[in-house]
Design a protein around this motif. Structure first.
Motif, PDB file in Angstrom:
ATOM      1  N   ASP A  75      64.280  -7.220  10.937  1.00  0.00           N
ATOM      2  CA  ASP A  75      63.987  -6.049  10.095  1.00  0.00           C
ATOM      3  C   ASP A  75      64.104  -4.735  10.862  1.00  0.00           C
ATOM      4  O   ASP A  75      63.265  -3.835  10.737  1.00  0.00           O
ATOM      5  N   ASN A  77      57.224  -9.128   4.255  1.00  0.00           N
ATOM      6  CA  ASN A  77      58.067  -9.264   5.449  1.00  0.00           C
ATOM      7  C   ASN A  77      58.831 -10.578   5.309  1.00  0.00           C
ATOM      8  O   ASN A  77      58.282 -11.666   5.502  1.00  0.00           O
ATOM      9  N   THR A 115      61.257 -11.915   7.022  1.00  0.00           N
ATOM     10  CA  THR A 115      61.517 -12.697   8.237  1.00  0.00           C
ATOM     11  C   THR A 115      60.349 -13.646   8.520  1.00  0.00           C
ATOM     12  O   THR A 115      60.538 -14.846   8.744  1.00  0.00           O
ATOM     13  N   ARG A 130      66.169  -1.387  11.398  1.00  0.00           N
ATOM     14  CA  ARG A 130      67.203  -0.518  10.827  1.00  0.00           C
ATOM     15  C   ARG A 130      68.047   0.072  11.947  1.00  0.00           C
ATOM     16  O   ARG A 130      67.587   0.225  13.080  1.00  0.00           O
TER      17      ARG A 130
END
Length: 275
Positions: free
Chosen positions: A254, A51, A53, A256
């Motif tokens: 993150d 991840n 971020t 979409r």
């Protein structure tokens, strides 16, 4: 039942069942969406699960630790008010309903648990966790027929309510036109969030109208104006600014996203999310 709505449901069910029978939407089901925790990266972990971020914030790599999914929780949350009633019809509301119906049929076909929430100014349209077609189609009907003219949704309060309601990590679709500030950061910390942006083509590419009376479908205000080249340029600049902020927000957490116009078939665009 409204015949146009029934036709929409039959088309959506046919598309979903045909596609799923060929496993084209198999990625909607299974590993990748229901995760248990974020943990520090260990030697041998799949780097694709990092991840980025959280890694950037903490200064060391973290990954999403996934469950081996047996039954996925799929949630569709629709953000609905008068802004869906654009131009001379409510094509945006119809397209939102079509998208929500496609996603709910896909969840039901996969044997997953579907939950539907339609947030409006006055009430929340709810399909409780279910695998039953009756509840799915009743939810679809309420999204399609709910009167929205003259209503204005408090989006942030709706999202706070959504966060409080969802206790299980879920594959969460937020569906709306995203024409005002929308903060999905809290939801993205717990759920796999996908934003589905519904727009009318004329919202994206307005035409010269000359002298015209414009009406705000959220507050019923009217204004007589001249809508020409300069008006289009100002409008396009503000829309681009809004969408740039959205894209930056989605990238940061993150999330979409996909944009579907009212004259487009949503199936192909939804499929691209899982490729």
């Amino acid at each position: 039942m409204n015949t146009s709505l029934r036709a929409l449901q039959l088309k959506a069910r046919h598309q979903v069942y045909t596609l799923l029978s060929g496993n084209n939407l198999s990625k909607l089901h299974g590993e990748g969406y229901d995760f248990s925790e974020l943990r520090e990266y260990q030697m041998g972990d799949d780097i694709r699960k990092i991840n980025w971020t959280i890694t950037a914030k903490l200064g060391k790599p973290y990954i999403k630790e996934l469950h081996a999914n047996r039954e996925l929780s799929v949630v569709v949350a629709a953000l609905m008010d008068g802004s869906l009633y654009f131009a001379q019809d409510n094509a945006k509301q119809k397209k939102l309903t079509e998208v929500a119906t496609l996603l709910s049929y896909a969840a039901q076909y996969n044997g997953d648990i579907f939950t539907g929430l339609g947030y409006t100014q006055k009430k929340t349209l709810l399909a409780p966790p279910t695998k039953q077609l009756f509840h799915i189609e009743h939810f679809s009907e309420r999204l399609y027929e709910y009167p929205l003219l003259g209503t204005a949704l408090d989006v942030q309060n709706a999202l706070k309510d959504l966060f409080a309601r969802l206790h299980k990590a879920s594959l969460l679709f937020i569906v709306g036109d995203f024409l005002e500030e929308t903060d999905l950061s809290l939801l993205a910390q717990k759920h796999e969030v996908i934003a589905v942006i519904i727009r009318h083509r004329e919202e994206e590419f307005p035409r010269k109208r000359g002298e015209i009376t414009l009406e705000d479908p959220r507050h019923n205000n009217r204004i007589d104006t001249y809508f020409g080249r300069k008006s289009i340029l100002r409008y396009r600049a503000r829309l681009e600014e809004n969408d740039t902020r959205l894209a930056e927000h989605f990238a940061r957490y993150d999330i979409r996203s996909v944009k579907i116009l009212t004259d487009e078939d949503p199936v192909g665009k939804l499929l691209n999310l899982f490729r």
